[in-house]
Scaffold this motif. Structure first.
Motif, PDB file in Angstrom:
ATOM      1  N   PHE A 113       0.825  -1.207   0.000  1.00 20.19           N
ATOM      2  CA  PHE A 113       0.000   0.000   0.000  1.00 20.19           C
ATOM      3  C   PHE A 113       0.860   1.258   0.000  1.00 20.19           C
ATOM      4  CE2 PHE A 113      -2.743   3.165   2.212  1.00 20.19           C
ATOM      5  CZ  PHE A 113      -3.757   3.221   1.272  1.00 20.19           C
ATOM      6  N   TYR A 114       2.045   1.173   0.583  1.00 22.31           N
ATOM      7  CA  TYR A 114       2.918   2.333   0.735  1.00 22.31           C
ATOM      8  C   TYR A 114       3.967   2.447  -0.376  1.00 22.31           C
ATOM      9  CZ  TYR A 114       0.847   1.941   5.343  1.00 22.31           C
ATOM     10  OH  TYR A 114      -0.053   1.832   6.368  1.00 22.31           O
ATOM     11  N   SER A 115       4.247   1.347  -1.076  1.00 15.93           N
ATOM     12  CA  SER A 115       5.368   1.373  -2.018  1.00 15.93           C
ATOM     13  C   SER A 115       5.010   0.953  -3.440  1.00 15.93           C
ATOM     14  CB  SER A 115       6.489   0.459  -1.506  1.00 15.93           C
ATOM     15  OG  SER A 115       6.021  -0.871  -1.352  1.00 15.93           O
ATOM     16  N   SER A 116       3.758   0.589  -3.682  1.00 14.76           N
ATOM     17  CA  SER A 116       3.368   0.127  -5.019  1.00 14.76           C
ATOM     18  C   SER A 116       2.604   1.200  -5.787  1.00 14.76           C
ATOM     19  CB  SER A 116       2.476  -1.117  -4.918  1.00 14.76           C
ATOM     20  OG  SER A 116       3.158  -2.190  -4.345  1.00 14.76           O
ATOM     21  N   ARG A 174      10.917   8.402  -7.784  1.00 10.22           N
ATOM     22  CA  ARG A 174      11.669   8.046  -6.574  1.00 10.22           C
ATOM     23  C   ARG A 174      10.684   7.815  -5.438  1.00 10.22           C
ATOM     24  NH1 ARG A 174      17.261  11.525  -5.849  1.00 10.22           N
ATOM     25  NH2 ARG A 174      18.118  11.129  -7.939  1.00 10.22           N
ATOM     26  N   THR A 175      10.854   6.712  -4.758  1.00 14.09           N
ATOM     27  CA  THR A 175      10.002   6.418  -3.615  1.00 14.09           C
ATOM     28  C   THR A 175      10.674   5.399  -2.712  1.00 14.09           C
ATOM     29  OG1 THR A 175       7.726   5.866  -2.974  1.00 14.09           O
ATOM     30  CG2 THR A 175       8.726   4.499  -4.675  1.00 14.09           C
ATOM     31  N   ALA A 176      10.241   5.315  -1.464  1.00 17.35           N
ATOM     32  CA  ALA A 176      10.817   4.368  -0.510  1.00 17.35           C
ATOM     33  C   ALA A 176      10.186   2.991  -0.680  1.00 17.35           C
ATOM     34  CB  ALA A 176      10.605   4.871   0.917  1.00 17.35           C
ATOM     35  N   VAL A 177      11.037   1.975  -0.585  1.00 15.01           N
ATOM     36  CA  VAL A 177      10.597   0.584  -0.712  1.00 15.01           C
ATOM     37  C   VAL A 177      11.075  -0.178   0.521  1.00 15.01           C
ATOM     38  CG1 VAL A 177      10.907  -1.558  -2.023  1.00 15.01           C
ATOM     39  CG2 VAL A 177      10.578   0.604  -3.233  1.00 15.01           C
ATOM     40  N   PRO A 178      10.212  -0.987   1.151  1.00 14.08           N
ATOM     41  CA  PRO A 178      10.633  -1.731   2.349  1.00 14.08           C
ATOM     42  C   PRO A 178      11.635  -2.833   2.034  1.00 14.08           C
ATOM     43  CG  PRO A 178       8.414  -2.366   1.705  1.00 14.08           C
ATOM     44  CD  PRO A 178       8.796  -1.197   0.834  1.00 14.08           C
ATOM     45  N   LEU A 179      12.500  -3.127   3.003  1.00 10.61           N
ATOM     46  CA  LEU A 179      13.463  -4.223   2.898  1.00 10.61           C
ATOM     47  C   LEU A 179      12.941  -5.422   3.684  1.00 10.61           C
ATOM     48  CD1 LEU A 179      16.796  -2.267   3.506  1.00 10.61           C
ATOM     49  CD2 LEU A 179      15.823  -2.948   1.301  1.00 10.61           C
ATOM     50  N   HIS A 180      13.053  -6.596   3.092  1.00 12.62           N
ATOM     51  CA  HIS A 180      12.695  -7.838   3.781  1.00 12.62           C
ATOM     52  C   HIS A 180      13.951  -8.685   3.926  1.00 12.62           C
ATOM     53  CE1 HIS A 180       8.146  -7.666   2.559  1.00 12.62           C
ATOM     54  NE2 HIS A 180       8.495  -6.741   3.440  1.00 12.62           N
ATOM     55  N   PHE A 181      14.290  -9.031   5.149  1.00  8.97           N
ATOM     56  CA  PHE A 181      15.505  -9.790   5.434  1.00  8.97           C
ATOM     57  C   PHE A 181      15.147 -11.266   5.587  1.00  8.97           C
ATOM     58  CE2 PHE A 181      15.898  -5.483   7.043  1.00  8.97           C
ATOM     59  CZ  PHE A 181      17.100  -5.078   6.486  1.00  8.97           C
ATOM     60  N   ILE A 182      15.835 -12.117   4.808  1.00  9.37           N
ATOM     61  CA  ILE A 182      15.537 -13.552   4.841  1.00  9.37           C
ATOM     62  C   ILE A 182      16.787 -14.355   5.216  1.00  9.37           C
ATOM     63  CG2 ILE A 182      13.678 -13.313   3.148  1.00  9.37           C
ATOM     64  CD1 ILE A 182      15.580 -14.461   1.030  1.00  9.37           C
ATOM     65  N   ASN A 183      16.543 -15.541   5.755  1.00  8.18           N
ATOM     66  CA  ASN A 183      17.592 -16.522   6.094  1.00  8.18           C
ATOM     67  C   ASN A 183      18.578 -16.035   7.153  1.00  8.18           C
ATOM     68  OD1 ASN A 183      16.530 -18.318   4.158  1.00  8.18           O
ATOM     69  ND2 ASN A 183      17.718 -17.339   2.529  1.00  8.18           N
ATOM     70  N   GLN A 184      18.160 -15.086   7.963  1.00  8.72           N
ATOM     71  CA  GLN A 184      19.054 -14.604   9.029  1.00  8.72           C
ATOM     72  C   GLN A 184      19.314 -15.693  10.064  1.00  8.72           C
ATOM     73  OE1 GLN A 184      18.403 -10.621  10.752  1.00  8.72           O
ATOM     74  NE2 GLN A 184      18.498 -11.542  12.777  1.00  8.72           N
ATOM     75  N   ASP A 185      18.277 -16.430  10.446  1.00 11.79           N
ATOM     76  CA  ASP A 185      18.411 -17.438  11.504  1.00 11.79           C
ATOM     77  C   ASP A 185      19.338 -18.580  11.125  1.00 11.79           C
ATOM     78  OD1 ASP A 185      16.698 -15.966  13.034  1.00 11.79           O
ATOM     79  OD2 ASP A 185      14.924 -17.162  12.603  1.00 11.79           O
ATOM     80  N   THR A 186      19.470 -18.858   9.822  1.00  5.99           N
ATOM     81  CA  THR A 186      20.316 -19.973   9.384  1.00  5.99           C
ATOM     82  C   THR A 186      21.722 -19.533   8.994  1.00  5.99           C
ATOM     83  OG1 THR A 186      19.456 -19.755   7.111  1.00  5.99           O
ATOM     84  CG2 THR A 186      18.315 -21.288   8.589  1.00  5.99           C
ATOM     85  N   SER A 187      22.015 -18.234   9.119  1.00  9.28           N
ATOM     86  CA  SER A 187      23.348 -17.727   8.775  1.00  9.28           C
ATOM     87  C   SER A 187      24.320 -18.015   9.904  1.00  9.28           C
ATOM     88  CB  SER A 187      23.280 -16.217   8.537  1.00  9.28           C
ATOM     89  OG  SER A 187      23.017 -15.540   9.755  1.00  9.28           O
ATOM     90  N   PRO A 188      25.644 -17.987   9.626  1.00  6.82           N
ATOM     91  CA  PRO A 188      26.634 -18.172  10.688  1.00  6.82           C
ATOM     92  C   PRO A 188      26.438 -17.194  11.845  1.00  6.82           C
ATOM     93  CG  PRO A 188      27.702 -18.328   8.557  1.00  6.82           C
ATOM     94  CD  PRO A 188      26.287 -17.899   8.292  1.00  6.82           C
ATOM     95  N   ALA A 189      26.118 -15.940  11.519  1.00  2.68           N
ATOM     96  CA  ALA A 189      25.901 -14.947  12.573  1.00  2.68           C
ATOM     97  C   ALA A 189      24.617 -15.245  13.338  1.00  2.68           C
ATOM     98  CB  ALA A 189      25.830 -13.546  11.969  1.00  2.68           C
TER      99      ALA A 189
END
Length: 217
Positions: free
Chosen positions: A59-62, A104-119
């Motif tokens: 709704f905010y970025s499309s 120009r407009t802001a687009v949200p970032l979605h972070f994936i696979n963080q839990d399975t990363s070395p960190a």
């Protein structure tokens, strides 16, 4: 191609604070559509439908298709006024877009696979998301609803910079054109101890003059 999101609207014949108040009481949201070669148009939308739509990133970025009796205008949401404590949307501003001009407009970032990363697997590591959205530049047809950042290879002590984001075809980050100093960190993986030390306040130091006076007594 991005998904199509059609929203039905009605023309708002009467304007002013009193008219807007009556609209809200009747379950509608006053709004305005502006931009392009056309004059601004006052419209109204169903509050419940828009409230449900507002729970989604798109709704905010499309690009939204505003439908006025079948007449479609492609727009971006540019401003939303909410009630200070009630779950009410008070007013919306939409800007018309030209399909042949970059925007120009802001687009949200979605972070994936963080839990399975070395960190992510390390108990004493804190992963911080320094940014939750980025400003992109592209043609309306190329505008993504969100951008995924794959953190599966994020190492302990690792940093993901703006320039490392994999962008869809036709999409650019204007911030990177301003110089290397604008290539900021998006994700940082720190040891928990480092994070605690960075947040801890510095211990107060006693001025040397006061120490000397104390010793003289």
């Amino acid at each position: 191609m991005a998904n199509t999101h059609e929203i039905k609207v009605e023309r708002r014949e009467v304007e002013g604070k009193g008219a807007s108040r009556r609209l809200r009481t009747a379950g509608s949201i006053p709004a305005i559509v502006y931009g392009g070669d056309l004059t601004p148009v006052a419209i109204q939308l169903n509050h419940n439908e828009i409230w449900l739509a507002s729970q989604n990133d798109w709704f905010y970025s499309s690009i939204l298709d505003l439908s006025l009796n079948g007449d479609i205008q492609k727009v971006l949401l540019r401003d939303m006024q909410r009630h200070p404590f009630k779950q009410l949307i008070m007013h919306l501003d939409f800007q018309r877009v030209n399909e042949n001009e970059k925007l120009r407009t802001a687009v949200p970032l979605h972070f994936i696979n963080q839990d399975t990363s070395p960190a992510g697997k390390s108990a004493d590591v804190v992963v911080t998301h320094e940014l939750n959205e980025v400003v992109v530049e592209c043609l309306p047809k190329d505008l993504p609803e969100s951008i995924e950042i794959d953190l599966s290879n994020l190492a302990v002590g690792g940093i993901v910079h703006l320039s490392e984001i994999k962008l869809p075809a036709g999409v650019e980050l204007p911030e990177l054109k301003l110089g290397k100093e604008h290539d900021v960190a998006v994700v940082i993986a720190k040891h928990g101890k480092e994070e605690a030390e960075a947040e801890a306040p510095a211990s107060a130091e006693v001025p040397a003059a006061k120490v000397a006076k104390k010793d003289e007594k």
